[in-house]
Write a protein that holds these residues in place. Sequence first.
Motif, PDB file in Angstrom:
ATOM      1  N   VAL A  19       0.841  -1.207   0.000  1.00  0.00           N
ATOM      2  CA  VAL A  19       0.000   0.000   0.000  1.00  0.00           C
ATOM      3  C   VAL A  19       0.877   1.258   0.000  1.00  0.00           C
ATOM      4  CG1 VAL A  19      -1.663   1.319   1.386  1.00  0.00           C
ATOM      5  CG2 VAL A  19      -2.017  -1.129   1.008  1.00  0.00           C
ATOM      6  N   GLU A  20       1.964   1.195   0.730  1.00  0.00           N
ATOM      7  CA  GLU A  20       2.877   2.346   0.753  1.00  0.00           C
ATOM      8  C   GLU A  20       3.515   2.554  -0.634  1.00  0.00           C
ATOM      9  OE1 GLU A  20       7.121   3.102   2.696  1.00  0.00           O
ATOM     10  OE2 GLU A  20       5.703   2.082   4.011  1.00  0.00           O
ATOM     11  N   TRP A  21       3.928   1.438  -1.237  1.00  0.00           N
ATOM     12  CA  TRP A  21       4.482   1.507  -2.595  1.00  0.00           C
ATOM     13  C   TRP A  21       3.442   2.123  -3.550  1.00  0.00           C
ATOM     14  CZ3 TRP A  21       2.706  -0.286  -7.182  1.00  0.00           C
ATOM     15  CH2 TRP A  21       3.577  -0.227  -8.270  1.00  0.00           C
ATOM     16  N   TYR A  22       2.193   1.675  -3.403  1.00  0.00           N
ATOM     17  CA  TYR A  22       1.102   2.138  -4.275  1.00  0.00           C
ATOM     18  C   TYR A  22       0.922   3.655  -4.145  1.00  0.00           C
ATOM     19  CZ  TYR A  22      -3.662   2.154  -6.292  1.00  0.00           C
ATOM     20  OH  TYR A  22      -4.773   2.391  -7.055  1.00  0.00           O
ATOM     21  N   GLY A  23       1.002   4.129  -2.919  1.00  0.00           N
ATOM     22  CA  GLY A  23       0.832   5.575  -2.695  1.00  0.00           C
ATOM     23  C   GLY A  23       1.869   6.388  -3.445  1.00  0.00           C
ATOM     24  N   ARG A  24       3.059   5.828  -3.624  1.00  0.00           N
ATOM     25  CA  ARG A  24       4.132   6.569  -4.303  1.00  0.00           C
ATOM     26  C   ARG A  24       4.139   6.345  -5.813  1.00  0.00           C
ATOM     27  NH1 ARG A  24       8.368   4.025  -2.812  1.00  0.00           N
ATOM     28  NH2 ARG A  24       7.664   2.900  -0.985  1.00  0.00           N
ATOM     29  N   ASN A  25       3.623   5.217  -6.263  1.00  0.00           N
ATOM     30  CA  ASN A  25       3.850   4.832  -7.664  1.00  0.00           C
ATOM     31  C   ASN A  25       2.600   4.682  -8.525  1.00  0.00           C
ATOM     32  OD1 ASN A  25       6.894   4.141  -7.744  1.00  0.00           O
ATOM     33  ND2 ASN A  25       6.127   3.133  -5.890  1.00  0.00           N
ATOM     34  N   ARG A  26       1.444   4.763  -7.972  1.00  0.00           N
ATOM     35  CA  ARG A  26       0.247   4.427  -8.734  1.00  0.00           C
ATOM     36  C   ARG A  26       0.000   5.420  -9.862  1.00  0.00           C
ATOM     37  NH1 ARG A  26      -5.203   5.793  -5.632  1.00  0.00           N
ATOM     38  NH2 ARG A  26      -5.257   7.993  -6.107  1.00  0.00           N
ATOM     39  N   ARG A  27      -0.603   4.889 -10.917  1.00  0.00           N
ATOM     40  CA  ARG A  27      -0.974   5.755 -12.036  1.00  0.00           C
ATOM     41  C   ARG A  27      -2.282   6.471 -11.704  1.00  0.00           C
ATOM     42  NH1 ARG A  27      -0.603   0.765 -16.125  1.00  0.00           N
ATOM     43  NH2 ARG A  27      -1.379  -0.188 -14.222  1.00  0.00           N
ATOM     44  N   GLU A  28      -2.341   7.735 -12.093  1.00  0.00           N
ATOM     45  CA  GLU A  28      -3.575   8.493 -11.862  1.00  0.00           C
ATOM     46  C   GLU A  28      -4.544   8.143 -12.982  1.00  0.00           C
ATOM     47  OE1 GLU A  28      -4.012  10.212  -9.175  1.00  0.00           O
ATOM     48  OE2 GLU A  28      -1.934  10.006  -8.512  1.00  0.00           O
ATOM     49  N   LEU A  29      -5.631   7.505 -12.639  1.00  0.00           N
ATOM     50  CA  LEU A  29      -6.601   7.074 -13.658  1.00  0.00           C
ATOM     51  C   LEU A  29      -8.006   7.435 -13.187  1.00  0.00           C
ATOM     52  CD1 LEU A  29      -4.894   3.633 -14.295  1.00  0.00           C
ATOM     53  CD2 LEU A  29      -5.024   5.523 -15.917  1.00  0.00           C
ATOM     54  N   PRO A  30      -8.889   7.758 -14.125  1.00  0.00           N
ATOM     55  CA  PRO A  30     -10.198   8.286 -13.703  1.00  0.00           C
ATOM     56  C   PRO A  30     -10.988   7.341 -12.810  1.00  0.00           C
ATOM     57  CG  PRO A  30     -10.109   7.951 -16.105  1.00  0.00           C
ATOM     58  CD  PRO A  30      -8.734   7.764 -15.580  1.00  0.00           C
ATOM     59  N   TRP A  31     -10.869   6.029 -13.035  1.00  0.00           N
ATOM     60  CA  TRP A  31     -11.655   5.102 -12.206  1.00  0.00           C
ATOM     61  C   TRP A  31     -11.058   4.952 -10.814  1.00  0.00           C
ATOM     62  CZ3 TRP A  31      -9.585   3.774 -16.996  1.00  0.00           C
ATOM     63  CH2 TRP A  31      -8.387   3.077 -16.958  1.00  0.00           C
ATOM     64  N   ARG A  32      -9.880   5.527 -10.615  1.00  0.00           N
ATOM     65  CA  ARG A  32      -9.317   5.488  -9.255  1.00  0.00           C
ATOM     66  C   ARG A  32      -9.723   6.724  -8.460  1.00  0.00           C
ATOM     67  NH1 ARG A  32      -3.577   3.048 -10.797  1.00  0.00           N
ATOM     68  NH2 ARG A  32      -4.251   0.892 -10.911  1.00  0.00           N
ATOM     69  N   GLU A  33     -10.387   7.661  -9.138  1.00  0.00           N
ATOM     70  CA  GLU A  33     -10.823   8.890  -8.459  1.00  0.00           C
ATOM     71  C   GLU A  33     -12.269   8.769  -8.010  1.00  0.00           C
ATOM     72  OE1 GLU A  33      -8.356  10.922  -8.062  1.00  0.00           O
ATOM     73  OE2 GLU A  33      -7.169   9.641  -9.392  1.00  0.00           O
ATOM     74  N   THR A  34     -12.837   7.598  -8.145  1.00  0.00           N
ATOM     75  CA  THR A  34     -14.260   7.465  -7.838  1.00  0.00           C
ATOM     76  C   THR A  34     -14.501   6.213  -6.999  1.00  0.00           C
ATOM     77  OG1 THR A  34     -16.464   7.202  -8.820  1.00  0.00           O
ATOM     78  CG2 THR A  34     -14.657   6.184 -10.013  1.00  0.00           C
ATOM     79  N   ARG A  35     -15.595   6.228  -6.264  1.00  0.00           N
ATOM     80  CA  ARG A  35     -16.039   4.996  -5.587  1.00  0.00           C
ATOM     81  C   ARG A  35     -17.403   4.585  -6.128  1.00  0.00           C
ATOM     82  NH1 ARG A  35     -14.331   4.652   0.605  1.00  0.00           N
ATOM     83  NH2 ARG A  35     -14.594   2.459   0.085  1.00  0.00           N
ATOM     84  N   ASP A  36     -17.719   5.112  -7.305  1.00  0.00           N
ATOM     85  CA  ASP A  36     -18.970   4.758  -7.965  1.00  0.00           C
ATOM     86  C   ASP A  36     -18.831   3.320  -8.496  1.00  0.00           C
ATOM     87  OD1 ASP A  36     -21.034   4.323  -9.701  1.00  0.00           O
ATOM     88  OD2 ASP A  36     -20.807   6.197 -10.815  1.00  0.00           O
ATOM     89  N   PRO A  37     -19.623   2.388  -7.941  1.00  0.00           N
ATOM     90  CA  PRO A  37     -19.458   0.979  -8.357  1.00  0.00           C
ATOM     91  C   PRO A  37     -19.680   0.774  -9.851  1.00  0.00           C
ATOM     92  CG  PRO A  37     -21.485   1.288  -7.090  1.00  0.00           C
ATOM     93  CD  PRO A  37     -20.716   2.563  -6.985  1.00  0.00           C
ATOM     94  N   TYR A  38     -20.578   1.579 -10.450  1.00  0.00           N
ATOM     95  CA  TYR A  38     -20.842   1.438 -11.882  1.00  0.00           C
ATOM     96  C   TYR A  38     -19.578   1.712 -12.691  1.00  0.00           C
ATOM     97  CZ  TYR A  38     -22.578   2.613 -16.530  1.00  0.00           C
ATOM     98  OH  TYR A  38     -22.756   2.680 -17.896  1.00  0.00           O
ATOM     99  N   ARG A  39     -18.903   2.806 -12.368  1.00  0.00           N
ATOM    100  CA  ARG A  39     -17.700   3.174 -13.127  1.00  0.00           C
ATOM    101  C   ARG A  39     -16.559   2.195 -12.863  1.00  0.00           C
ATOM    102  NH1 ARG A  39     -17.942   8.629 -15.341  1.00  0.00           N
ATOM    103  NH2 ARG A  39     -20.167   9.057 -15.280  1.00  0.00           N
ATOM    104  N   ILE A  40     -16.454   1.725 -11.626  1.00  0.00           N
ATOM    105  CA  ILE A  40     -15.410   0.736 -11.311  1.00  0.00           C
ATOM    106  C   ILE A  40     -15.673  -0.554 -12.094  1.00  0.00           C
ATOM    107  CG2 ILE A  40     -14.505  -0.716  -9.436  1.00  0.00           C
ATOM    108  CD1 ILE A  40     -15.108   1.806  -7.615  1.00  0.00           C
TER     109      ILE A  40
END
Length: 362
Positions: A19-40
């Motif tokens: 999780v720490e690695w993810y915080g530093r390296n993850r790609r910014e993608l639109p479906w990661r900016e939402t918790r809308d189950p439909y879009r996920i």
Amino acid sequence: MSVCPDTAASLREISATLVEWYGRNRRELPWRETRDPYRIWISEVILQQTRVAQGLGYYLRFTGRFPDPAALAAAPEDEVLRLWQGLGYYSRARNLHAAARRIVREHGGRFPHTYPEVRALPGVGDYTAAAICSIAFGLPHATVDGNVYRVLSRLFDLALPVDEGRGRRAFASLAAELLDPRQPGMHNQALMEFGALHCVPSSPECIACPLAGRCLALAAGTVGERPVKRAKSTPIPRYFNYLHILWRGRTLLSRRGAGDIWNGLYEFPLIETGSPAGWDEVIRTPRFGEWFPGREEFRLLGATRMPPHQLSHRTIHACVWRLEIPGKELPAPLRAFVLTEGPGPGERAVPRLLDRYFETLG
Ligand code: SF4
């Protein structure tokens, strides 16, 4: 029985490192900016069959046109398939459509919130249900995809084949043990992203890996042998002879039915043969004789032999024979086909193979 040699505490540490690695390296993608189950859900289904760079455009177009289950449910199937065109696996688009209709019918248009309800939607398997439920609702379900198989098989140096039932069950149980129930969505995304970007299939970045000290495959020198897979079965070849029939600047198409590849997509009149066929063989087939009882009814304009088109279990070898019908009347046996408005397919969804063919025509 657990296949995991680590204690619960050390599993928590692995999850925290990811999780720490993810915080530093993850790609910014639109479906990661939402918790809308439909879009996920839409993003997960698209990404099952394509890379992020290509899938992003599809995701934006799909969710732009269908922003919620109600909009998707109300659309005609042709339009859904058309937006999906090029992604392949069209049954997934049809399942999305069917699931959206069920959400409207049975859940009043609101995406279901429990794992059993989500898992019961058409086309939603264990992986997709776990992804939606963990990311959107924080439910403790572990996702297991190709990236997860790779990372876990290396971290725990597991030689069980990932494409056999026994191996799949063992990896599913290991993934569940490793899951941090306090932040399941974050954990799942971190593990998958770590596999996609860092612990990649060839030349993983072991030297700079935050888990190198815990990686059993690295210690054993077996990183290149993990994950273990059974030998792949050879795809079956199929030979498609398409007739691109032009009549008064229009083209004849038919819609494929269920029970075979490309259900619901449009294609040219098709003559399938058991081996590669030349023109002499095509015109001697009974099917061609049915469509063209008299030789004066068409002119052969040319042929395009397409490169082999790979599907998961089939290789399609296609040749498109271009014909023109000079007469004012369309011969009766051909009137059952759909006539396009112009030389191309217009708004009708066609397989990627034929899309490529139309591109060659310019
Ligand atoms: S050490 Fe190498 S093989 Fe092991 S988890 Fe890290 S990147 Fe993957």
